[in-house]
Design an enzyme around this catalytic site. Structure first.
Site, short mmCIF file in Angstrom:
data_model
loop_
_atom_site.label_atom_id
_atom_site.label_comp_id
_atom_site.label_asym_id
_atom_site.label_seq_id
_atom_site.Cartn_x
_atom_site.Cartn_y
_atom_site.Cartn_z
N ALA A 70 0.72 -0.91 -0.09
CA ALA A 70 -0.08 -0.34 0.16
C ALA A 70 0.93 1.25 0.17
O ALA A 70 -0.13 2.49 0.07
CB ALA A 70 -0.98 -0.20 0.70
N SER A 86 18.08 -3.96 4.88
CA SER A 86 18.40 -2.14 5.09
C SER A 86 20.12 -2.77 5.69
O SER A 86 20.35 -3.41 5.93
CB SER A 86 17.44 -1.42 6.00
OG SER A 86 18.26 -0.78 6.36
N ASP A 124 -1.27 -6.03 3.37
CA ASP A 124 -0.71 -4.76 3.99
C ASP A 124 -1.76 -4.68 4.53
O ASP A 124 -3.32 -5.13 4.70
CB ASP A 124 -1.06 -3.16 3.09
CG ASP A 124 -0.15 -1.97 4.07
OD1 ASP A 124 -0.05 -2.17 4.71
OD2 ASP A 124 1.18 -1.92 2.76
N TYR A 132 15.56 -1.88 15.16
CA TYR A 132 15.71 -1.93 13.74
C TYR A 132 16.96 -2.29 13.28
O TYR A 132 16.32 -3.51 12.16
CB TYR A 132 15.57 -0.87 12.80
CG TYR A 132 15.15 -0.07 11.47
CD1 TYR A 132 13.92 -0.28 11.16
CD2 TYR A 132 16.10 0.10 10.89
CE1 TYR A 132 13.30 -0.66 10.07
CE2 TYR A 132 16.01 -0.18 9.65
CZ TYR A 132 14.73 0.07 8.23
OH TYR A 132 14.17 -0.28 7.66
P1 NAI Z 1 6.20 2.54 3.70
O1 NAI Z 1 6.17 3.04 5.84
O2 NAI Z 1 5.91 3.36 2.79
O3 NAI Z 1 5.50 1.30 3.54
C1 NAI Z 1 5.85 0.16 4.39
C2 NAI Z 1 4.34 -0.79 4.76
O4 NAI Z 1 4.43 -1.34 5.47
C3 NAI Z 1 3.05 0.03 4.92
O5 NAI Z 1 1.81 0.29 3.83
C4 NAI Z 1 2.90 -0.44 6.05
O6 NAI Z 1 0.65 0.07 6.21
C5 NAI Z 1 3.18 -1.65 6.15
N1 NAI Z 1 3.41 -1.79 7.33
C6 NAI Z 1 3.62 -1.68 8.48
N2 NAI Z 1 3.20 -2.18 9.22
C7 NAI Z 1 2.38 -3.46 8.58
C8 NAI Z 1 1.87 -4.25 9.77
N3 NAI Z 1 1.57 -4.29 11.00
N4 NAI Z 1 0.89 -5.01 8.84
C9 NAI Z 1 0.74 -5.09 7.85
N5 NAI Z 1 1.65 -3.82 6.92
C10 NAI Z 1 2.36 -3.36 7.64
O7 NAI Z 1 7.90 2.04 4.36
P2 NAI Z 1 9.04 1.93 2.79
O8 NAI Z 1 10.14 2.99 3.11
O9 NAI Z 1 8.39 1.93 2.01
O10 NAI Z 1 9.60 0.59 3.77
C11 NAI Z 1 9.62 -0.50 3.17
C12 NAI Z 1 10.78 -1.44 3.10
O11 NAI Z 1 12.12 -0.74 3.55
C13 NAI Z 1 10.67 -1.72 4.96
O12 NAI Z 1 10.89 -3.24 5.54
C14 NAI Z 1 11.76 -0.93 5.48
O13 NAI Z 1 12.46 -1.63 6.72
C15 NAI Z 1 12.70 -1.06 4.48
N6 NAI Z 1 13.85 -0.12 3.95
C16 NAI Z 1 13.31 1.13 4.27
C17 NAI Z 1 14.03 2.53 3.88
C18 NAI Z 1 13.60 3.43 3.47
O14 NAI Z 1 14.69 4.70 3.72
N7 NAI Z 1 12.82 4.01 3.34
C19 NAI Z 1 15.48 1.76 3.65
C20 NAI Z 1 15.82 0.40 3.89
C21 NAI Z 1 14.91 -0.54 3.97
#
Ligand code: NAI
Length: 283
Positions: free
Chosen positions: A10, A114, A32, A155
């Site tokens: 999402a 990450s 999600d 994290y």
């Molecule tokens: P984001 O916050 O845009 O997307 C994360 C998604 O995970 C959201 O749609 C959220 O609703 C979903 N989510 C969170 N908790 C949940 C739950 N309890 N049950 C179901 N869904 C859940 O984050 P982003 O940045 O796209 O992150 C994606 C992945 O990449 C994550 O695993 C994050 O740790 C990792 N990451 C992100 C970095 C960044 O700089 N944005 C850097 C390195 C890794």
């Protein structure tokens, strides 16, 4: 065309991956908290079970691949939820989906790790052991002495444990032996809602101070291109890899630490692994 499960579909990078796969004509089953086919809360055992059941039903028992992108950022006081979502929300889901991935014959999985796994200094080994030993609920207590650094440790610790879990599983009979390619991407700071929240929160300075040799932040679409490649036939020979796409931060901090050869103290284990391989081939 294939069928792919994408958690975190999402928002941010999960969403970019889902859109990229759909553009190529694939069917995507999103997981999600909102706006997807399988609405499930990955922070609770029941939510994870519901996610697995929902995907298995929609894919009719066969998945060409999975992208595990759901995750939460380091936020003060949320270490328990983070530990559940960022570690069990990937590992439990993959174990539950494994039969459907095996049914495809050459399935490919990309988990979101990450560079926090390697650039966060001094993550306590006890924390990584708690994740890998099925004692995730102990993580907040183990990190309590770290005060304001506890969220970052949780994290980085979850991502480090995830990388270890993935590399061990990737080469096993259940995964490589079933034709499933298990790999991970390790992004650095990527412009998504998760990063934006960090930049406006208590840990903003630590993000702003992060050395990024190439400069700036990455984009979700760039990561989706890497993930698409890691799901394609180009990745048929890729197994247990952690691909860093982080603007050079990991190389900046650890340029001389990795790759590393096995030291003399690790020789006994090296030969034991070799022997186990030879014996498994005689079965
Ligand atoms: P984001 O916050 O845009 O997307 C994360 C998604 O995970 C959201 O749609 C959220 O609703 C979903 N989510 C969170 N908790 C949940 C739950 N309890 N049950 C179901 N869904 C859940 O984050 P982003 O940045 O796209 O992150 C994606 C992945 O990449 C994550 O695993 C994050 O740790 C990792 N990451 C992100 C970095 C960044 O700089 N944005 C850097 C390195 C890794």
């Amino acid at each position: 065309m294939g069928t792919y499960a994408v958690s975190g579909a999402a928002s941010g990078m999960g969403r970019a991956c889902a859109e990229r796969l759909r553009r190529d004509g694939h069917e995507v089953i999103g997981i999600d908290l909102r706006d997807v086919a399988v609405i499930a809360d990955l922070s609770a055992p029941g939510g994870r079970a519901a996610a697995i059941a929902g995907v298995l039903e929609l894919c009719a028992g066969r998945l060409d691949g999975a992208v595990m992108a759901a995750g939460v950022g380091p936020e003060p006081g949320r270490e328990a939820v983070l530990a559940q979502v960022n570690f069990l929300g990937v590992t439990e889901l993959l174990v539950g989906l494994r039969p459907a991935l095996a049914a495809a014959g050459t399935a490919k999985v990309v988990a979101f790790c990450s560079n926090a796994a390697t650039i966060t200094p001094a993550i306590p080994p006890a924390v990584v052991r708690a994740f890998l030993g099925g004692r995730v609920e102990q993580v907040p207590e183990l990190l309590a002495p770290f005060g304001i650094y506890a969220p970052s440790m949780a994290y980085g610790g979850a991502k480090l444990a995830l990388a270890r879990w993935l590399r061990r599983a990737a080469v096993s009979k259940d995964w490589a032996g079933a034709g499933i390619r298990l790999n991970a991407i390790a992004p650095g700071p990527i412009r998504t809602p998760l990063l934006d929240a960090q930049l406006s929160g208590a840990l903003a300075q630590s993000v702003l101070d992060l050395p990024v040799p190439i400069g700036g932040y990455g984009e979700a679409g760039q990561i989706a291109e890497w993930v698409a490649l890691m799901l394609s036939p180009a990745a048929d020979f890729m197994c247990g890899a952690i691909v860093f796409v982080d603007g050079g931060t990991d190389a900046y901090f650890r340029g001389s630490d990795w790759p590393a050869t096995t030291p003399p103290s690790g020789l006994a284990r090296w030969f034991a692994r070799q022997q186990a391989w030879l014996e498994s081939r005689q079965l």
